[in-house]
Design an enzyme around this catalytic site. Structure first.
Site, PDB file in Angstrom:
ATOM      1  N   HIS A  24       3.633  40.922 -24.072  1.00  0.00           N
ATOM      2  CA  HIS A  24       4.782  41.748 -23.704  1.00  0.00           C
ATOM      3  C   HIS A  24       5.792  41.031 -22.825  1.00  0.00           C
ATOM      4  CE1 HIS A  24       3.132  45.704 -25.021  1.00  0.00           C
ATOM      5  NE2 HIS A  24       1.984  45.125 -24.764  1.00  0.00           N
TER       6      HIS A  24
ATOM      7  N   LYS B   9      15.336  52.076 -14.580  1.00  0.00           N
ATOM      8  CA  LYS B   9      14.213  51.237 -14.989  1.00  0.00           C
ATOM      9  C   LYS B   9      13.704  50.558 -13.725  1.00  0.00           C
ATOM     10  CE  LYS B   9      17.158  49.084 -17.909  1.00  0.00           C
ATOM     11  NZ  LYS B   9      16.703  48.844 -19.259  1.00  0.00           N
TER      12      LYS B   9
ATOM     13  N   LYS C 150      16.498  42.213 -14.839  1.00  0.00           N
ATOM     14  CA  LYS C 150      17.133  43.384 -15.456  1.00  0.00           C
ATOM     15  C   LYS C 150      18.568  43.570 -14.943  1.00  0.00           C
ATOM     16  CE  LYS C 150      12.661  45.784 -15.961  1.00  0.00           C
ATOM     17  NZ  LYS C 150      12.469  46.066 -17.399  1.00  0.00           N
TER      18      LYS C 150
ATOM     19  N   THR D  88      12.362  49.765 -24.030  1.00  0.00           N
ATOM     20  CA  THR D  88      12.135  50.939 -24.869  1.00  0.00           C
ATOM     21  C   THR D  88      13.051  52.078 -24.432  1.00  0.00           C
ATOM     22  OG1 THR D  88      10.237  51.329 -23.447  1.00  0.00           O
ATOM     23  CG2 THR D  88       9.777  50.555 -25.672  1.00  0.00           C
TER      24      THR D  88
HETATM   25  O1  9GP Z   1       9.032  43.756 -19.947  1.00  0.00           O
HETATM   26  C1  9GP Z   1       8.437  44.286 -21.098  1.00  0.00           C
HETATM   27  C2  9GP Z   1       9.383  45.263 -21.778  1.00  0.00           C
HETATM   28  O2  9GP Z   1      10.513  44.595 -22.234  1.00  0.00           O
HETATM   29  C3  9GP Z   1       8.686  45.925 -22.952  1.00  0.00           C
HETATM   30  O3  9GP Z   1       9.494  46.907 -23.523  1.00  0.00           O
HETATM   31  C4  9GP Z   1       7.375  46.536 -22.496  1.00  0.00           C
HETATM   32  C5  9GP Z   1       6.596  47.141 -23.640  1.00  0.00           C
HETATM   33  O4  9GP Z   1       6.401  46.205 -24.643  1.00  0.00           O
HETATM   34  O5  9GP Z   1       6.544  45.547 -21.903  1.00  0.00           O
HETATM   35  C6  9GP Z   1       7.122  44.952 -20.736  1.00  0.00           C
HETATM   36  N1  9GP Z   1       6.216  43.940 -20.242  1.00  0.00           N
HETATM   37  C7  9GP Z   1       5.495  44.092 -19.130  1.00  0.00           C
HETATM   38  O6  9GP Z   1       5.560  45.058 -18.414  1.00  0.00           O
HETATM   39  C8  9GP Z   1       4.571  42.982 -18.737  1.00  0.00           C
HETATM   40  O7  9GP Z   1       4.209  42.159 -19.748  1.00  0.00           O
END
Ligand code: 9GP
Length: 843
Positions: free
Chosen positions: A374, A568, A574, A679
């Site tokens: 992620h 967020k 960000k 998301t």
């Molecule tokens: O930072 C990402 C985010 O962009 C993404 O939407 C979310 C779900 O896939 O994961 C986040 N990642 C984390 O929190 C740590 O890997």
């Protein structure tokens, strides 16, 4: 020994099969019963909290019946299941979701009204289940909703933190963290005091050799902590399927307290073991996209994966199948690297406890696991020191060394003599101290690795995991673009819009199950009545938020202004700092105008929300600056309604449900290449808001789906980021944009309070290399914001863009996403309720 009712007595059971309430009368009866018996109250002291409790219990009864049936059906069908291992599940509230998924909210509404309550007030009584930090945890929650709605046999496994993410208070403009007592009353969980697993830590390893020369390792001694299961039913939408989320809670394995010590008068240390054990599941680590390498965190991870695997293996063993069939029955998905130890634990179970050969065991392990990455941020990629592992999990470290040795031998065969390759891909980083690289372990132990949006999947293939693509070939690395559940993020959050869409898209039961049906509303884009209703719904949502802003901050904002939202986690990547710098620029521009000019400006309300990790100093400075700017701007009589700056305290899932439907424009402005997916971008567009964003994460696919003309993109591209950064530091040509300099000058002159409070934010950009490229993107950000104002001034065009965008968002349902995982990674099939028959063998 399994308890089971003897055949002749089963008739009596079947005669008394329980059913949940079906109509209003029944519902009211159940509520009254729960108030009077379960809660031991009466109509004379039934307040909203009690009414919430009784309503939840009435719904819970219904859920539990379906949940039992679903579990029986799955056990009987004996087909493959997926287990989703996530250290975070950001569930939010459960009651509204249960009402809507079961389809009985209107029954509850009129029933509660008969009993003297408003359903909206009752829903508000619930405390969010906030067992997560941000997008990662919320994604897991959306996935559970989709898995149940699509009838997949699936379980979630996580930790039952006594304290979820902290509650954020803003005091004098600063974030203050307060504990979140969410478990005071939680009707949605079932403690399973009979489902426990004893988990071992520390100790040492002894090896013995039998007559055949086979060596067996024995992990001995150390401490034991008990894991107790708490089950949370997860209702599917418009289906009886109700899945299980099992959360583990820790307690001392040795009983309540040390009686010997107690008798000797040593009261404090008599409860010490209990307290130490409970610490493991006590708190959620409040870091988003940051790994801090703390021992307790590793303990949490092992505690959770060991208990979960024990449970999964126990369930498999009941089927009496051969071990080689394990991957035909079990798929385990690793949500980020946090559960990677599960790979090692399964290998340990198979070789040490079940006596399989290494190779047979390893082949089972690799076929069982899938790993989702992620993030590409280096500070978020987990590494644990070898010394810590040796101390806490000595046997696991040996197994990791063996996994690494076989893996490196395999690499050596394909890349002979390439020593640098071996060094680069080794699971053990040869640093001081040596570290275990969890992402590499997750790749080596899984059959598929996926990223969460196209750009992100490309980036992991070409940057951080490039060598592994060379080693395993490209097929192991796939993309599954994230999605969101339209049940919570449209139907629940924005009932007005959901109903309007349903009227054009075949009814809610249909379009909420097949989100591509949204495209039907594009036919109505020019229909004046439809457009009018559309605009009225947005205005009502904005008015609701404006009321909330007034009630919580005292600031009056006009619902007619453009609501520009960035909610967020607060993080430099960000770039909330860029947003607030932009707001300051707007303020300075307005101040320099005549009153007549100001009158013509497009009024804006800039709304921020989000938590900073308690130890993240820069993020806290950003929050402080936002609040300080708000304090000046909101009280400046020259400005009036032209600009308002709001920071909403304690952003969480239930607040998101109110904020997102009220947005005109939302900001997704990360430095290109840093936000894996995002998301909330999907949630905002689905709710009829437009977005301003960079070419990052899922913004790119959103643009592809809705059309370039419907999104405000700006800024540098991911492919240019490295060069820009290099030039900042070594090229000597790092110039800060003139308008940004003016912003800095205003801050430094004390316009927003003590300049010193914000000096870190300025020097990061001006003097320390501007790692997040704020100065590089600032100019095009401002230009694009000007364009937003122009387009917004023409409401007809704006509404057309909004309707068209929503119509084209079908791709971003988490149902699509889960179907892709099921097909490409898990190889599992849905288990429809009708197809099941027969009596359970017991779960
Ligand atoms: O930072 C990402 C985010 O962009 C993404 O939407 C979310 C779900 O896939 O994961 C986040 N990642 C984390 O929190 C740590 O890997």
């Amino acid at each position: 020994v399994e308890a089971s009712i003897p055949e002749p007595q089963r008739q009596a059971w079947l005669k008394h099969q329980i059913t949940g309430f079906e109509d209003k009368d029944d519902f009211e009866k159940q509520v009254v019963r729960h108030v009077e018996t379960t809660l031991a109250r009466s109509m004379f002291n039934c307040d909203e909290t009690a009414a919430y409790a009784a309503t939840s219990l009435a719904f819970r009864d219904r859920l539990v019946i379906e949940w039992n049936r679903t579990q029986q059906r799955q056990t009987f069908a004996d087909s493959k299941r997926v287990y989703y291992l996530s250290l975070e599940f950001l569930m939010g509230r459960a009651l509204d979701n249960a009402m809507l998924n079961i389809g009985l909210k209107d029954v509850a509404q009129s029933g509660l009204s008969d009993l003297g309550f408003r359903v909206e007030d009752i829903i508000q009584q619930e405390h969010d289940a906030a067992l997560g930090n941000g997008g990662l945890g919320r994604l897991a929650a959306c996935f559970l909703d989709s898995l149940a709605s699509l009838n997949y046999p699936a379980w979630g496994y996580g930790l039952r933190y006594r304290y979820g993410i902290f509650k954020q208070e803003i005091i004098d403009g600063y974030q203050v963290e307060v504990p979140d007592y969410w478990l005071d009353f939680n009707p949605w969980e079932f403690p399973r005091h009979d489902v426990t697993v004893d988990i071992q830590f520390y100790g040492s390893v002894n090896k013995t050799t039998d007559d055949t020369g086979k060596i067996t390792a024995h992990w001995e001694g150390g401490d034991t902590v008990r894991a107790v299961a708490y089950d949370v039913p997860i209702p599917g939408f418009a289906t009886p399927s109700t899945n299980n989320l099992r959360l583990w809670s820790s307690k001392a394995a040795s009983g309540e307290f040390d009686f010997q010590k107690f008798n000797n008068g040593d009261y404090e240390s008599s409860v010490g073991d209990q307290q130490r054990a409970e610490t493991i599941s006590a708190v959620l680590y409040p870091n988003d996209n940051l790994d801090r390498g703390k021992e307790l965190r590793l303990k949490q991870q092992y505690f959770w994966v060991a208990a979960s695997l024990y449970d999964i293996v126990r369930r498999f063993k009941k089927t009496k199948r051969a071990w080689r069939e394990f991957p035909d029955q079990v798929a385990i998905q690793l949500n980020d690297t946090h559960p990677t130890l599960a790979i090692v634990e399964l290998q340990r179970i198979l070789i040490d406890l079940e006596g399989l050969d290494w190779d047979d065991a390893w082949s089972i392990v690799q076929k069982t696991f899938g790993y989702t990455n992620h993030t590409v941020l280096p500070e978020a990629l987990e590494k644990w020191s070898v010394g810590l592992f040796q101390h806490l999990l000595p046997r696991h470290l040996q197994i990791i060394y063996d996994i690494n040795m076989y893996f490196l031998q395999f690499v050596e065969r394909s890349f002979p003599q390439d020593r640098d390759m071996l060094r680069r891909v080794s699971i053990i980083e040869e640093s001081q101290p040596k570290m275990v690289r969890m992402a590499y372990l997750a790749i080596v132990g899984s059959h598929k690795v996926n990223g969460v949006a196209e750009l992100h999947s490309d980036l992991i293939r070409t940057t951080i995991f490039k060598d592994f693509v060379a080693i395993y070939g490209p097929d192991k690395f796939v993309n599954v673009t994230n999605g969101i559940t339209p049940r919570r993020w449209l139907h629940q959050a924005n009932p007005g819009l959901s109903d309007l869409i349903a009227s054009k898209a075949g009814g809610s039961e249909h379009f909420l199950k097949d989100l591509t049906l949204l495209n039907k509303i594009e036919l109505s884009v020019d229909d004046p009545a439809f457009r009018k209703e559309w605009a009225a719904i947005k205005l009502a949502n904005k008015t609701r938020l404006a009321d909330y802003i007034k009630a919580t901050t005292g600031v009056e904002v006009s619902p007619k202004a453009l609501f520009d939202v960035q909610v967020k986690r607060i993080h430099e990547y960000k770039r909330q700092q860029m947003n607030i710098f932009g707001v300051i620029h707007r303020y300075l521009t307005l101040k320099a105008q005549t009153p007549a000019e100001r009158k013509k400006a497009q009024p804006r309300v800039n709304i921020f929300g989000g938590k900073a990790a308690p130890g993240y100093w820069m993020a806290k400075q950003i929050i402080h600056l936002i609040n300080s700017v708000g304090a000046v701007v909101n009280n400046d009589p020259d400005i009036g309604d032209a600009l308002k700056v709001i920071f909403l305290e304690d952003y969480n899932v239930s607040k998101a449900e109110m904020i997102i439907p009220a947005s005109d424009l939302s900001e997704h402005i990360s430095t290109a290449g840093t936000e894996a997916s995002g998301t909330s971008n999907m949630k905002f567009v689905l709710n009829g808001g437009l977005i301003i964003g960079t070419c990052d994460g899922a913004n790119i696919e959103i643009t592809r789906e809705i059309g370039e003309e419907n999104i405000f993109l700006f800024g540098n591209l991911a492919e240019d980021v490295d060069d820009l950064r290099h030039n900042h530091t070594y090229g000597g040509d790092h110039k800060v944009d003139a308008s940004l300099q003016k912003v800095f000058a205003a801050i430094e002159s004390g316009t927003f309070g003590s300049a010193q409070d914000f000096s870190g934010m300025i020097t990061a950009v001006r003097d320390h290399g501007d790692f997040y490229l704020v100065s590089d993107d600032f100019h095009s950000y401002l230009e694009t914001q000007d364009l937003v104002d122009k387009v917004y001034a023409d409401q007809e065009t704006w509404v057309t863009k909004c309707i068209t965008s929503v119509a084209r968002m079908g791709f971003f349902s988490s149902d699509r996403c889960i179907n892709e995982y099921a097909e490409e990674i898990w190889n599992i099939e849905p288990l429809k309720p009708e197809s099941a028959a027969g009596i359970s063998k017991g779960e």
